[in-house]
Structure formats: structure tokens, C-alpha cells
Design an enzyme around this catalytic site. Structure first.
Site, short mmCIF file in Angstrom:
data_model
loop_
_atom_site.label_atom_id
_atom_site.label_comp_id
_atom_site.label_asym_id
_atom_site.label_seq_id
_atom_site.Cartn_x
_atom_site.Cartn_y
_atom_site.Cartn_z
CD GLU A 84 -3.06 -0.45 2.28
OE1 GLU A 84 -4.18 -0.94 2.23
OE2 GLU A 84 -2.69 0.29 3.20
CB CYS A 108 2.77 6.51 4.07
SG CYS A 108 3.29 5.10 5.00
CB CYS A 133 8.23 -6.94 7.38
SG CYS A 133 9.68 -6.30 8.25
CB CYS A 184 7.44 -5.84 15.16
SG CYS A 184 9.04 -5.18 14.66
CB CYS A 226 4.12 -4.92 12.94
SG CYS A 226 4.14 -4.53 11.18
N GLY A 249 7.10 -3.22 5.29
CA GLY A 249 8.49 -3.63 5.11
C GLY A 249 9.51 -2.84 5.90
CD GLU A 250 13.83 -1.96 8.78
OE1 GLU A 250 13.05 -1.71 9.71
OE2 GLU A 250 14.61 -1.09 8.32
CB SER A 262 10.28 4.52 9.52
OG SER A 262 9.93 3.90 10.74
CB SER A 309 10.45 1.39 15.13
OG SER A 309 9.92 2.02 13.98
CG LEU A 310 13.56 3.20 21.44
CD1 LEU A 310 14.85 2.83 20.72
CD2 LEU A 310 13.76 4.50 22.21
CG HIS A 311 8.21 0.01 19.12
ND1 HIS A 311 7.36 1.04 18.81
CD2 HIS A 311 8.65 -0.46 17.92
CE1 HIS A 311 7.28 1.18 17.50
NE2 HIS A 311 8.06 0.29 16.95
CB CYS A 352 -3.45 1.85 11.66
SG CYS A 352 -3.16 1.56 9.94
N1 SAH Z 1 9.79 -1.32 9.22
C1 SAH Z 1 9.92 0.05 9.54
C2 SAH Z 1 8.96 0.95 8.80
C3 SAH Z 1 7.54 0.49 8.66
S1 SAH Z 1 6.60 0.45 10.13
C4 SAH Z 1 9.83 0.24 11.05
O1 SAH Z 1 9.49 -0.69 11.76
O2 SAH Z 1 10.14 1.35 11.49
C5 SAH Z 1 6.21 2.15 10.45
C6 SAH Z 1 5.88 2.42 11.92
O3 SAH Z 1 4.59 1.85 12.30
C7 SAH Z 1 6.88 1.81 12.88
O4 SAH Z 1 7.23 2.70 13.89
C8 SAH Z 1 6.13 0.64 13.44
O5 SAH Z 1 6.67 0.24 14.65
C9 SAH Z 1 4.74 1.17 13.55
N2 SAH Z 1 3.70 0.12 13.67
C10 SAH Z 1 3.70 -1.11 13.16
N3 SAH Z 1 2.56 -1.78 13.45
C11 SAH Z 1 1.81 -0.94 14.19
C12 SAH Z 1 0.52 -1.05 14.78
N4 SAH Z 1 -0.22 -2.14 14.67
N5 SAH Z 1 0.05 0.02 15.44
C13 SAH Z 1 0.78 1.15 15.55
N6 SAH Z 1 2.01 1.31 15.01
C14 SAH Z 1 2.52 0.27 14.34
FE1 SF4 Z 2 6.40 -4.21 10.94
FE2 SF4 Z 2 8.46 -2.47 10.72
FE3 SF4 Z 2 8.55 -4.53 12.48
FE4 SF4 Z 2 8.67 -5.00 9.85
S1 SF4 Z 2 10.15 -3.90 11.09
S2 SF4 Z 2 7.49 -6.15 11.35
S3 SF4 Z 2 7.28 -3.43 9.06
S4 SF4 Z 2 7.13 -2.78 12.50
#
Ligand code: SAH
Ligand code: SF4
Length: 386
Positions: free
Chosen positions: A91, A104, A111, A115, A118, A165-166, A197, A219-221, A345
Site C-alpha cells: 500500500e 507513505c 517483512c 514485530c 505489526c 516492510g523494513e 523509518s 522504532s524504539l517501542h 493506524c
Molecule cells: N519497518 C519500519 C517501517 C515500517 S513500520 C519500522 O518498523 O520502522 C512504520 C511504523 O509503524 C513503525 O514505527 C512501526 O513500529 C509502527 N507500527 C507497526 N505496526 C503498528 C501497529 N499495529 N500500530 C501502531 N504502530 C505500528
Molecule cells: Fe512491521 Fe516495521 Fe517490524 Fe517490519 S520492522 S514487522 S514493518 S514494525
């Protein structure tokens, strides 16, 4: 198969022209026709030498991904689903705001990072997109919207690599696409308006800093390795200390003097005041107390079936944001956009479909009997990246 010219940055196009026995400057002309004007018919490229115009159709073409569907939200957000073959789709989401238009973009079908929160990660990895498939998302959206609006003005002012994707696990295809986004003879976007990202592919953060430094969102989390390894499996390979050190090395190359940390708010998992305090210590005590110049973007979790996770409630998100802000860290909470088309989202979410189901659904769509409700993108977090 002829070459897809969207696969080339300007250097690549120049090499291609040379192979055809043409002068390198022809590449600049071609590059402009393709990216600045959205032209794909070689005959219409009036300043190209006639001999080259005649040669090109036998050796080259210009094509972006086939569109499976388009959805328009009432707030102006637009989501396209592109067919990448073998039953997979990716998308792109366009998010208009008063002072910008953010696109975006996806970098992979699926991917491999996996995670927990995700939906793309839950689908597994299908394949890397090519450079043409990455830049083709921008090429298609920019020129489609310009034509619809009957304008030659720029429509997409910002790009965020926050779709499926990453991006840093598809580095070789990503970099030529980024170069084309930045190039004055193509889209001419400034480095601070193009954001990559990443979940933390440390060696590639370093390479990006050298090859094509654009704005970086990490993406720290989680504030510690135990929790981060559980949420973002890549952390086992590149733990937090390594990741933060890579961020610090990136900063001198970055187009701004800070980077963005994304933090997905998961109820009862990473959203407690103790997590916020640990996070503050992590970034402020970095490098012997010098700290890391960063900003936080809190993303309310977008739930999807079988994730086993829920979104933190509003008050918890606000309390978390307040703690970070009080510690002097600039913190934003992601706005939602495109609610009515499921674009609002953090990432691709909604139903998680295996590839067989996706293939079936696409077959139905092609027969014109189905509706797409499969995948959703990062619209809102994308809009928050400044
Ligand atoms: N792979 C890369 C870029 C794509 S994800 C990455 O992980 O950074 C883009 C952002 O959306 C990332 O910060 C990811 O952690 C976040 N994300 C993924 N799934 C999500 C969800 N279900 N709800 C909220 N944020 C989410
Ligand atoms: Fe999703 Fe980004 Fe994690 Fe891949 S790296 S699984 S796209 S949040």
C-alpha cells in the site's frame, strides 16, 4: 524483457544511455521527462534526439505497479493497494495537510523482522520491492494527483518510508529510489522531507548516513533490551546500546540535529510511568550524560486479530507523553487520519491474511466483485513526522 527506467537513479540512467551509445546528458533529459513530467511515452519526449526516441521502445519501458484498488477518505487521505504479484499487495497512503502532502511508501511485500504488534510482521516476508516498485509509488501518486487536479504544482511534498516492510533490509533498492526523490531533475525533495523509518538495522543506519542521509525515524517501542527483544526480535541482534550508538553516529549526517523515535503504545506492556522514566534515563544518560538529541512520536497501537495486544487508553498515552515532555523531550502523540478507510493506524493492520487468502481476494477483485479491506498503512504516524 526491456528495462524499466524507473529502476534507475540518474547515474544508472546515464550508464544505460551509454550502453545504447548515447551521450550521458540524454539521461538528464529522460530523467526529467519521467519524474518531473510523468511522461511514459517516448514519442512525447520532444527534446530527445529522434534516433534515441526510436531506439527506446525496443529496449526500455516505464511502468509502476498495477493498482488493485483506491480508497478516498472524507478527510482527503487516499490509500492505494498495488499488486506485486504472487497474491501479494502493498500500500501507499497520501495524507494531505494544510501545509504539506505526505506520501507513505512500502519497501517490501511483507517483512522478515516480525514485530509482535505489526500485522505486516505477522504476515511474514514475501519479497523485496525493486527500485522501480518503490519510486513507482511516488511517480504514480504524484502524477495521478497532478492530472486529477489539473496542476503542474508539486502534490507530494514529503515522503515517509513507513508502509510495509523494513526499508533498511532492502537497502540496495532503497538508495537509488531515495536519490531520485531528492534529485533536482526528479522530485527535488529536501533531505528533511524524506524520512526512512527503521526497526534498527544498525549496519545499514551507518551506511545510509554515508550514502544518502535523509531524516531518520527509529522504532524504539521499549526502554530496555528484555522488553524490546520481545516486541522487536531484531533487538536480539542489535541491542539498544548498539542502536543508540548508531543513532548518535547518524546525527552528524542527518538533515536536522535530532532524530525521531517512534513508540507504539501497548496497553500494560510498555505504557507505564516506570517505562517512561526508564526511557528518559536511557536517552538522557546516553554517552556519559551527554544525551541523545531526539524527539518522541507516540503511536497508539492499531489493533488487529490474533495480536493479543490492545491499545493504551487515551489518558495513559497522555500521561506518558507528559512525563517525557516534563523531562525536556519533545513528544508528539500521533493524530489519526483517514479513519473511514482504515488508514489511521500505526502500520499495516486490520485483518491479517495469509498469502493464499490474499491471492483469493485479489482474484475476486479482478473479477470486480470484491472490496478491499485487507491492509492498512501508517497514515497518521507518517503525518506526524516533521
Ligand atoms: N519497518 C519500519 C517501517 C515500517 S513500520 C519500522 O518498523 O520502522 C512504520 C511504523 O509503524 C513503525 O514505527 C512501526 O513500529 C509502527 N507500527 C507497526 N505496526 C503498528 C501497529 N499495529 N500500530 C501502531 N504502530 C505500528
Ligand atoms: Fe512491521 Fe516495521 Fe517490524 Fe517490519 S520492522 S514487522 S514493518 S514494525
Amino acid at each position: 524483457m526491456t528495462a524499466n527506467l524507473l529502476d534507475f537513479d540518474l547515474e544508472g540512467l546515464a550508464a544505460f544511455c551509454e550502453e545504447l551509445g548515447e551521450k550521458r546528458f540524454r539521461a538528464t533529459q529522460l530523467y526529467r521527462w519521467i519524474h518531473q513530467r510523468g511522461v511514459r511515452d517516448f514519442d512525447a519526449m520532444s527534446d530527445l534526439a529522434k534516433s534515441l526516441r526510436q531506439k527506446l521502445p525496443d529496449v526500455a519501458h516505464i511502468a509502476s505497479l498495477p493498482v488493485l484498488s483506491r480508497q478516498n477518505a472524507s478527510d482527503g487521505t487516499i490509500k492505494w493497494l498495488f499488486d506485486v504479484g504472487s497474491g501479494d499487495a502493498v500500500e501507499a497512503v497520501y495524507i494531505p495537510e494544510s501545509d504539506r502532502g505526505t506520501l507513505c511508501i512500502s519497501s517490501q511485500a511483507g517483512c522478515a523482522v516480525g514485530c509482535r504488534f505489526c500485522s505486516t510482521g505477522h504476515q511474514g516476508f514475501s519479497r523485496n520491492l525493486t527500485t522501480a516498485e518503490i519510486i513507482g509509488q511516488l511517480w504514480f501518486v504524484e502524477h495521478t494527483l497532478r492530472a486529477e487536479r489539473n496542476t503542474t504544482d508539486r502534490v507530494v511534498t514529503n515522503v515517509v518510508m513507513m508502509g510495509m516492510g523494513e526499508p533498511l533490509q532492502n537497502y540496495n533498492a532503497l538508495v537509488p529510489a531515495l536519490r531520485t526523490m531528492l534529485h533536482d531533475n526528479a522530485y527535488g525533495l529536501s533531505r528533511r522531507r524524506v524520512t526512512v523509518s527503521t526497526s534498527g538495522v544498525v549496519p545499514m543506519i551507518d551506511r545510509l548516513g554515508l550514502d544518502c542521509p535523509v531524516a531518520l525515524a527509529v522504532s524504539l517501542h521499549a526502554p530496555n533490551d528484555a522488553l524490546r527483544s520481545d516486541l522487536v526480535p531484531l533487538n536480539r541482534k542489535h541491542p539498544l546500546a548498539e542502536l543508540l550508538a548508531a543513532c548518535a553516529r547518524y546525527l552528524p549526517h542527518a538533515p536536522r540535529d535530532f532524530l525521531t523515535f517512534e513508540y507504539c503504545m501497548l496497553k500494560g506492556v510498555n505504557d507505564q510511568p516506570s517505562h517512561a522514566r526508564e526511557l528518559i534515563t536511557l536517552v538522557t544518560s546516553f554517552n556519559g550524560g551527554q544525551g541523545l538529541h531526539c524527539k518522541f512520536n507516540l503511536i497508539p497501537f492499531n489493533p488487529f486479530p490474533d495480536s493479543g495486544l490492545t491499545c493504551s487508553d487515551k489518558a495513559t498515552v497522555q500521561a506518558f507523553a507528559d512525563l517525557l515532555s516534563q523531562a525536556g523531550i519533545v513528544t508528539t502523540v500521533r493524530k489519526t487520519r483517514g479513519d473511514d478507510i482504515d488508514a489511521a493506524c500505526g502500520q499495516l493492520a486490520g485483518e491479517v491474511l495469509d498469502r493464499t487468502n490474499a491471492a483469493k481476494r485479489m482474484a475476486t477483485l479482478r473479477q470486480g466483485t470484491g472490496t478491499v479491506h485487507t491492509i492498512q498503512v501508517t497514515a497518521a504516524s507518517a503525518a506526524n513526522v516533521r
